[in-house]
Design a protein around this motif. Structure first.
Motif, PDB file in Angstrom:
ATOM      1  N   HIS A 198      -8.300  14.256  -8.015  1.00 46.49           N
ATOM      2  CA  HIS A 198      -9.727  14.045  -7.752  1.00 46.49           C
ATOM      3  C   HIS A 198      -9.957  13.016  -6.648  1.00 46.49           C
ATOM      4  CE1 HIS A 198     -14.004  13.280  -8.550  1.00 46.49           C
ATOM      5  NE2 HIS A 198     -14.001  14.458  -9.127  1.00 46.49           N
ATOM      6  N   THR A 199      -9.133  11.961  -6.606  1.00 48.36           N
ATOM      7  CA  THR A 199      -9.304  10.935  -5.575  1.00 48.36           C
ATOM      8  C   THR A 199      -8.979  11.476  -4.193  1.00 48.36           C
ATOM      9  OG1 THR A 199      -8.674   9.267  -7.218  1.00 48.36           O
ATOM     10  CG2 THR A 199      -8.700   8.580  -4.926  1.00 48.36           C
ATOM     11  N   THR A 200      -7.956  12.322  -4.092  1.00 46.10           N
ATOM     12  CA  THR A 200      -7.631  12.933  -2.803  1.00 46.10           C
ATOM     13  C   THR A 200      -8.769  13.821  -2.320  1.00 46.10           C
ATOM     14  OG1 THR A 200      -5.265  12.896  -3.308  1.00 46.10           O
ATOM     15  CG2 THR A 200      -5.996  14.418  -1.598  1.00 46.10           C
ATOM     16  N   ALA A 201      -9.363  14.574  -3.238  1.00 41.78           N
ATOM     17  CA  ALA A 201     -10.504  15.419  -2.862  1.00 41.78           C
ATOM     18  C   ALA A 201     -11.680  14.561  -2.389  1.00 41.78           C
ATOM     19  CB  ALA A 201     -10.919  16.286  -4.048  1.00 41.78           C
ATOM     20  N   PHE A 202     -11.892  13.430  -3.045  1.00 41.22           N
ATOM     21  CA  PHE A 202     -12.963  12.518  -2.637  1.00 41.22           C
ATOM     22  C   PHE A 202     -12.687  11.930  -1.254  1.00 41.22           C
ATOM     23  CE2 PHE A 202     -14.358   8.089  -2.341  1.00 41.22           C
ATOM     24  CZ  PHE A 202     -15.725   8.223  -2.510  1.00 41.22           C
ATOM     25  N   PHE A 203     -11.463  11.458  -1.025  1.00 38.32           N
ATOM     26  CA  PHE A 203     -11.112  10.872   0.260  1.00 38.32           C
ATOM     27  C   PHE A 203     -11.162  11.902   1.383  1.00 38.32           C
ATOM     28  CE2 PHE A 203      -8.540   7.147  -1.648  1.00 38.32           C
ATOM     29  CZ  PHE A 203      -9.655   6.340  -1.578  1.00 38.32           C
ATOM     30  N   THR A 204     -10.788  13.131   1.105  1.00 37.97           N
ATOM     31  CA  THR A 204     -10.795  14.160   2.141  1.00 37.97           C
ATOM     32  C   THR A 204     -12.193  14.343   2.721  1.00 37.97           C
ATOM     33  OG1 THR A 204      -8.932  15.330   1.136  1.00 37.97           O
ATOM     34  CG2 THR A 204     -10.347  16.587   2.627  1.00 37.97           C
ATOM     35  N   LYS A 205     -13.187  14.440   1.851  1.00 39.59           N
ATOM     36  CA  LYS A 205     -14.561  14.583   2.331  1.00 39.59           C
ATOM     37  C   LYS A 205     -15.043  13.315   3.025  1.00 39.59           C
ATOM     38  CE  LYS A 205     -19.290  15.495   0.837  1.00 39.59           C
ATOM     39  NZ  LYS A 205     -20.198  15.776  -0.294  1.00 39.59           N
ATOM     40  N   SER A 206     -14.778  12.162   2.422  1.00 38.02           N
ATOM     41  CA  SER A 206     -15.265  10.898   2.979  1.00 38.02           C
ATOM     42  C   SER A 206     -14.619  10.602   4.328  1.00 38.02           C
ATOM     43  CB  SER A 206     -14.975   9.756   1.995  1.00 38.02           C
ATOM     44  OG  SER A 206     -15.546  10.025   0.736  1.00 38.02           O
ATOM     45  N   PHE A 207     -13.316  10.778   4.416  1.00 38.21           N
ATOM     46  CA  PHE A 207     -12.621  10.486   5.670  1.00 38.21           C
ATOM     47  C   PHE A 207     -12.994  11.487   6.755  1.00 38.21           C
ATOM     48  CE2 PHE A 207      -8.868   8.263   3.320  1.00 38.21           C
ATOM     49  CZ  PHE A 207      -9.742   7.249   2.974  1.00 38.21           C
ATOM     50  N   ALA A 208     -13.198  12.746   6.389  1.00 34.70           N
ATOM     51  CA  ALA A 208     -13.604  13.743   7.377  1.00 34.70           C
ATOM     52  C   ALA A 208     -14.942  13.360   8.006  1.00 34.70           C
ATOM     53  CB  ALA A 208     -13.687  15.124   6.736  1.00 34.70           C
ATOM     54  N   GLN A 209     -15.864  12.892   7.184  1.00 34.13           N
ATOM     55  CA  GLN A 209     -17.144  12.442   7.724  1.00 34.13           C
ATOM     56  C   GLN A 209     -16.977  11.221   8.615  1.00 34.13           C
ATOM     57  OE1 GLN A 209     -19.533  11.823   4.231  1.00 34.13           O
ATOM     58  NE2 GLN A 209     -20.020  13.991   3.977  1.00 34.13           N
ATOM     59  N   SER A 210     -16.072  10.320   8.249  1.00 33.19           N
ATOM     60  CA  SER A 210     -15.816   9.145   9.083  1.00 33.19           C
ATOM     61  C   SER A 210     -15.199   9.549  10.416  1.00 33.19           C
ATOM     62  CB  SER A 210     -14.893   8.172   8.342  1.00 33.19           C
ATOM     63  OG  SER A 210     -15.469   7.734   7.134  1.00 33.19           O
TER      64      SER A 210
END
Length: 280
Positions: A165-177
């Motif tokens: 779940h954390t990887t899925a969260f980071f994937t979206k957040s980092f992509a936006q960054s």
């Protein structure tokens, strides 16, 4: 020629009338119409939910004094099992930190694929984002329970379940960054002949570092809180101690464990506030 025509001909500014000054243009009429509809829909859903659940309000009101009694028992701290509490707390922190570190690396990798301005392949970005949207849609406890079936009881299942779940969260957040980096910067490096990977490592990643640190700090606090809950389902950590203590009516031990969880979570939050100030 009247006075107004003289003013206009001379170039003097014509002062608007009082009625013209008080007019306020409304440009978001559709949005304003949506708000009452949203509130009405929320109220209707709330009423239907209450009717479906059929809550016994009289029984719940009669149990309200028990809440105060339970918290009173929790405040009677019992430090007799301090060794067990500290060891389980360290285990919880270890699970949260390991899941964060693994997810950071994976999130940067998959965030690079999900960002639309790195490889400029729309199908790759859409495919990656869709896959991790599915992973985020499944709650963390479900992933941990699945890992308990695969890996058995213990902290390994907690680390693996949190990582998903954390990887899925980071994937979206980092992509936006990554996508917030100006296109001019990427295009300037492309003109020099730099590869996509070189552009990402030398330009995009350093520019988004402050945002990555902010996301990591917020997620570490979330992971620690989730670890305290997931321990109750067999994933190890302080949650297991809290669950057993409450089931055995050992409220003093549970109160100490809950207090330490609060102090650690508060400490994590304060540390990352100081770290973020160093970047801004």
């Amino acid at each position: 020629m009247n006075a107004e025509m003289v003013k206009y001909a001379s170039g003097a500014a014509v002062r608007p009338s009082r009625s013209e000054r008080t007019k306020i243009p409304v440009k978001c009429r559709r949005r304003n119409q949506f708000i009452p509809a949203f509130l009405v829909g929320t109220a209707v859903l709330s009423i239907l939910s209450l009717l479906y659940l059929d809550i016994d309000w009289v029984k719940m009101a009669s149990r309200v004094p028990d809440i105060g009694l339970v918290f009173w028992d929790l405040f009677h701290l019992d430090f007799a099992n301090m060794d067990l509490i500290l060891s389980s707390l360290v285990e919880t922190i270890s699970i949260a930190v390991l899941s964060l570190l693994y997810s950071l690396l994976l999130g940067i990798l998959f965030g690079m694929l999900a960002a639309g301005n790195i490889f400029r392949l729309p199908w790759l970005s859409v495919l990656t984002q869709s896959f991790f949207t599915f992973l985020r849609a499944v709650p963390t406890p479900v992933w941990v329970l699945l890992m308990l079936v695969c890996l058995g009881m213990g902290p390994e299942a907690g680390v693996a379940g949190l990582c998903v779940h954390t990887t899925a969260f980071f994937t979206k957040s980092f992509a936006q960054s990554f996508e917030s980096i100006p296109d001019e910067t990427i295009e300037a490096l492309e003109v020099t002949g730099a590869s996509r990977l070189s552009i990402f490592v030398n330009a995009v990643l350093p520019a988004a570092l402050s945002q990555i640190v902010a996301w990591a700090g917020m997620r570490l606090e979330t992971n620690f809180s989730e670890c305290a809950i997931l321990g109750m389902v067999g994933a190890g950590g302080v949650g297991y101690v809290i669950s057993n203590s409450l089931q055995g009516y050992d409220y003093g031990t549970a109160g100490v464990a809950i207090l330490l969880v609060f102090l650690v979570a508060y400490g994590i939050e304060r540390v990352f506030v100081r770290v973020k100030k160093k970047f801004y």
